[in-house]
Design an enzyme around this catalytic site. Sequence first.
Site, short mmCIF file in Angstrom:
data_model
loop_
_atom_site.label_atom_id
_atom_site.label_comp_id
_atom_site.label_asym_id
_atom_site.label_seq_id
_atom_site.Cartn_x
_atom_site.Cartn_y
_atom_site.Cartn_z
N HIS A 172 0.84 -1.19 0.00
CA HIS A 172 0.00 0.00 0.00
C HIS A 172 0.87 1.24 0.00
CE1 HIS A 172 -4.24 -1.46 1.35
NE2 HIS A 172 -3.64 -2.36 0.57
N TYR A 204 -9.83 5.79 6.55
CA TYR A 204 -10.05 6.20 7.93
C TYR A 204 -11.09 7.31 7.92
CZ TYR A 204 -5.76 3.71 9.30
OH TYR A 204 -4.81 2.75 9.54
N PRO A 248 -5.27 0.77 18.19
CA PRO A 248 -4.97 0.23 16.85
C PRO A 248 -5.03 1.25 15.73
CG PRO A 248 -7.19 -0.39 17.53
CD PRO A 248 -6.55 0.26 18.72
N LYS A 250 0.27 0.16 14.95
CA LYS A 250 1.63 0.07 15.49
C LYS A 250 1.89 -1.14 16.38
CE LYS A 250 2.97 3.64 13.39
NZ LYS A 250 3.61 3.34 12.11
N TYR A 304 3.32 6.90 9.86
CA TYR A 304 2.48 5.75 9.50
C TYR A 304 3.33 4.62 8.92
CZ TYR A 304 -1.74 3.27 8.06
OH TYR A 304 -2.73 2.34 7.94
#
Length: 394
Positions: A73, A202, A294, A298, A386
Amino acid sequence: MKKTQVAIIGAGPAGLLLGQLLHKAGIDNIIVERQSGEYVLGRIRAGVLEQVTMDLLKQAGVDARAHAEGLPHHGIELLFKGARHRIDLHGLSGGKQVTVYGQTEVTRDLMEARKAEGRETIYEARDVSLHDFDSDRPRVRYVKDGATHEIECDFIAGCDGYHGVSRASVPQQALHTYEKVYPFGWLGVLADVPPVSHELIYANTTRGFALCSMRSTTRSRYYVQVPLEEKVENWSDEAFWNELRLRLDPEAREHLVTGPSLEKSIAPLRSFVAEPMRFGRLMLAGDAAHIVPPTGAKGLNLAAADVGYLARALEIFYGEKSSSALDRYSDLCLRRVWKAERFSWWFTSLMHRFPETGEFGQKIQEAELDYLVHSHAASTSLAENYVGLPVEDF
């Protein structure tokens, strides 16, 4: 009595990865696990792997299936005020990416590699207890098939999670713990349906947070924010899909494919850190030492980084007869842990609806998201965190 160099408590991905890394370095180890192998494989967990984790899987010799079946991704999408905005992780982070590959599959690959190499894992070990880790001859005691057994070792690695025996064995006065419990959880559904998007979405909405994720091109994982006291039995599949639709943009709603849930559960969100991570010859790693919400993906990646540090420190100890790296283990891990805790707290605070902040809080979040997606500097900061911050060397 059994003897080994490193006794590893816990056969989750952290313990198994440590065992494999130590084996590759020529360091003997035994893994002790209180559950069965089938139970361990049945746990449904996240599956977004940083490049650091992929590199460690390669070092351990178990990356082939993750590369073949994992989904690279290069970006994520942030949904707010009914519209999606893409964050170019690859472009903003200097060419890095994340790989979507389920934690269950990571565990399976590590289990199969360990079994193929004839390394010992003791499953269904009851009444596990740790002894003398403040000396140079630690011991692990457990009950198996009605008999008491003991392992004498040089070091104990506590990879047995938040509720495990390892951290609980440390004298309370030697630990300093930090914790934040969030007033909500994630109701998650796993279903054999194609994902609504090829990248994770998200969503920040007035109804609460939602996440559209996946395990493969045919298996999806979706979440919606629910109150902490919510019960999973209150949610039929139909009720879940209806609520998810209400938190998506029109295009995502149109492309959403629903189906029967394979698994449905509610995960509470908390941040937790225990300091230090070393006590004599007992080292904590992964969820035994820290928990992150979550939102930032991580948890597994922090655990992998911990055992990467620990494997290297033990390799230096045995190869160079020096404890210098072990002496730095806790500090190096905690520097990375607290940065991940900060990012996970920030991202959680940005994307979720907090009951006490009301409409003002929602407007502030939307303003920050608007700034974030239109600021190169802010987007870069999100991308760098990220995909995973660099690992320091000893």
